[in-house]
Design an enzyme around this catalytic site. Sequence first.
Site, short mmCIF file in Angstrom:
data_model
loop_
_atom_site.label_atom_id
_atom_site.label_comp_id
_atom_site.label_asym_id
_atom_site.label_seq_id
_atom_site.Cartn_x
_atom_site.Cartn_y
_atom_site.Cartn_z
N GLU A 64 0.83 -1.20 0.00
CA GLU A 64 0.00 0.00 0.00
C GLU A 64 0.86 1.25 0.00
O GLU A 64 1.83 1.35 0.76
CB GLU A 64 -0.91 0.05 1.25
CG GLU A 64 -1.77 1.31 1.23
CD GLU A 64 -2.50 1.60 2.54
OE1 GLU A 64 -2.35 0.82 3.50
OE2 GLU A 64 -3.20 2.61 2.58
N ASP A 72 10.19 6.37 14.38
CA ASP A 72 10.07 7.79 14.08
C ASP A 72 10.52 8.56 15.31
O ASP A 72 9.94 8.41 16.40
CB ASP A 72 8.59 8.10 13.76
CG ASP A 72 8.37 9.57 13.44
OD1 ASP A 72 7.22 9.92 13.11
OD2 ASP A 72 9.31 10.37 13.52
N ASP A 83 11.15 12.30 16.80
CA ASP A 83 10.68 13.63 16.49
C ASP A 83 11.22 14.62 17.51
O ASP A 83 11.11 14.40 18.72
CB ASP A 83 9.14 13.58 16.58
CG ASP A 83 8.50 14.75 15.93
OD1 ASP A 83 7.42 14.57 15.35
OD2 ASP A 83 9.07 15.85 15.99
#
Lengths: 415, 557
Positions: A44, A109, A111
């Site tokens: 996807e 991730d 951040d």
Amino acid sequence: MEPFDPAELPELLKLYYRRLFPYAQYYRWLNYGGVVKNYFQHREFSFTLKDDIYIRYQSFNNQSDLEKEMQKMNPYKIDIGAVYSHRPNQHNTVKLGAFQAQEKELVFDIDMTDYDDVRRCCSSADICSKCWTLMTMAIRIIDRALKEDFGFKHRLWVYSGRRGVHCWVCDESVRKLSSAVRSGIVEYLSLVKGGQDVKKKVHLSENVHPFVRKSISIIKKYFEGYALVGQDILENKESWDKILALVPETMHNDLQQNFQKHHSSLQRWEYLKKAASQCPSNIKNEKCGPWLEWEIMLQYCFPRLDINVSKGINHLLKSPFSVHPKTGRISVPIDLQKVDQFDPFAVPTISSICHELDAIFTSEAEKEENQAESDIKHRTRVVGPSSCGMWDAASASPDEQCHVHAQDLNWQNPG
Amino acid sequence: MRTTRAGVGGRKVSGRDLRASRFRFRFYKKSPATREGGCQTLCVVEFAVVAGNKMEFSGVKRRKPWLIGDQRKASYPHSLQFYLQPPSENISLIEFENLAIDRLKLLKSVENLGVSYVKGTELYQSKLEAEIRRLKFSYRESLEDEYEPRRKDHISHFILRLAYCQSEDLRRWFIQQEMDLLRFRFSILPKDKIQSFLQDSHLHFEAISEEEKNLREQEIIASSTSLGGPKLELEYVYKIPFADALDLFRGRKVYLENGFAYVPLKDIVAIILNEFRAKLSKALALTARSLPAVQSDERLQPLLNHLSHSYIGQDYSIQGNAGKISLDQIDSLSTKSFPPCMRQLHKALRENHHLRHGGRMQYGLFLKGIGLTLEQALQFWKQEFIKGKMDPDKFDKGYSYNIRHSFGKEGKRTDYTPFSCLKIILTNPPSQGDYHGCPFRHSDPELLKQKLQSYKITPGGISQILDLVKGTHYQVACQKYFEMTHNSRDPDLDNRRLLTACPVLGMYALPTMPTVGTIFKDIVLREQCVVETAWMVYMTGRRDLESSLEDGGTEAS
């Protein structure tokens, strides 16, 4: 470097997707050698188009199909999702419950906003060269653990485009890991716990696990330069009060007095270390000795991961080589051999890279333009000692599992 | 997945001429054709109605073993197992039933000991060992001639799977007790036998060599909190893929290197138990799907139903206890015999003339369990609510429906059983204005202390109870409360508890236990044919079995 103007994005993206996006390598990565049938076709993608239109369940038949669609839709942002049981673009035709996410890389991730409570130079989406060291430390600590503790071989670190970094772990066995194991890995890698209402976020037990010990050694290499000089965390009363909040009350008076007497964060930190190790050990419930010093260092420097990004198999994450719509910066891979030298402000923006291309086009003959274009492409594509590695894997014998040496996929920052 | 009855053979037996009938059920799962192609046997149950006249019958206590000497040893190399392979021999229906009941007694003991004592303590271990030995199950490697107990252990486990796969509650209970049993057996396995046991059970845990251990000694000691001291030489350390040690590595309780976890022996147990739980859970789900074939057999069905129902839940159905207490007894019973959770609910009801939903459920079902009839219950609640100035009509409209519903007289007509301790402790915690829940779990310790003082428990007893609460042993704490309020460690209590189901009610009311006689009565009623004769013969020959059940000290009712 050319300043980036978001209004120019549609034009810039058109050029970028036509001439600069590395389709061949991208396809070869996600296809993983074609060993598993339909692996690429069941992947996807999601696109964010102009005016914030978001479309999910995009999938493509092959590289040229991918190219055509991307050039047609001109996405502002591209995300990569999971490999499903069926083609995502046909998911509506599948019987209810049969359309399942099956495999995906393990992703992380990191951040910069998650560190707002411990960085004094910036906040929110801003970054600067002073606080970027947090990312450097994070990459070193996490990558060491992924490689040495978990034995993961194919790890790709990517600059997110604005305020952080992503990691893609592509080993074959890793792509098959369950959500529970992914959560477990994040838990293993987590030390900083608690939200705004929690002052002291790191608590070490008497037994220090090797992972913690090795992470502390890494932090020690950067602590003086980053925290004591750059961030100057013991600069004045306001800033050192925050540190005192992490230290037993019984030590406060002594530290306050002595901090006044010293003249720099460096000196004050040395004093704090000495005071901590002399702390009598018969105080119940208060920890002294090196643990205290380590807990402070960890709270200020240890990586903070977002568990939700890593645990879901169907989670979508920004694709490498995607453009960040606000900063214009391209999500480039980070060379692990040169982590300390990585400069987020030197990462090419889409405007700079397109203008470079334009400039060459207008001033030289076509032959040279093509040469220059491929020159830029080359500079911004696979370079380094093992550039042959990844792409060779794609043409390897079927017996060899397709080992995508993702860390070899790296861009050199031009200029 | 298909299930088939393979080879049903049975001849109608007439009068005097009772020929042996054999019925065999094999439950198997057909694998998809693309993959293995064969069938994977889930469980094979073969049993035969033993034929013959009286003499032959009473002489045969059980089948002759069909293996001799070394063959026997080879078939059961260890005193414990993971029950990966179903048994496939012939056994008689009698043995089928005996094995099932014995194992059920064992698992009930496991449950009760786990509630009365803290697991793993010396007292717990010795009591459990005594119980296993008494029931003649296997437990220890070094004993002579372990074949029979191990065989018994093997077959009885699979029989109980048939009974306990049928609902989520039954499965959970069964898995919990089997895990506790396995944990105990593993804890007494000699260290040098562990490796071969793991290998035979197809678990890929290999112990690392001394040199490998030495290289990593510091790291392993620093990571594994279960290690007593700095001495690693005496410990076995196992190297397993990190993903198999999820519960250990997620909390950084184990040393990881290059994708492997280096797990000391003590921690391996937790991993093994998890593996066991996962496999058993899956097997039970599969068995449940093939169950209809079993249940259609009229011989097995009543037996299996009684097995699974007799010790959990529906003992407290109305036919057992109904009409045994009168409403005016409740007040005195509440202080003398109720567990503290129900005592406080009753007090709150009397004081406030009202209880919220959680309280009504917990207390109402308890009252049903100790014998209140529907009529009594309606009267009881209505009387009390009216004292709280509730309109009688409002009560009829709003509350009586729910009471009738919980007695199984409305809606889908489920005859709800009283909440077990685990349910009360783990679900639906009370909030402000609620009185339900478990006082040992949900009360603030200070408040609990005051309550116990008001119940006139001795200070020594109170501190014991509070210690248990701190260690989260809530049910053991409740057991202690019972001992303190009933003045003795009643020796019969241990035995009686064997035969009760609901731990809450177990202490305070005793149900009727379906005896062997009642099981057979059912079968006899169903079977119109001459098999009845066989049962008659059977019953006369097996009176000793019936009396051995009653040794448990049931108060016959």
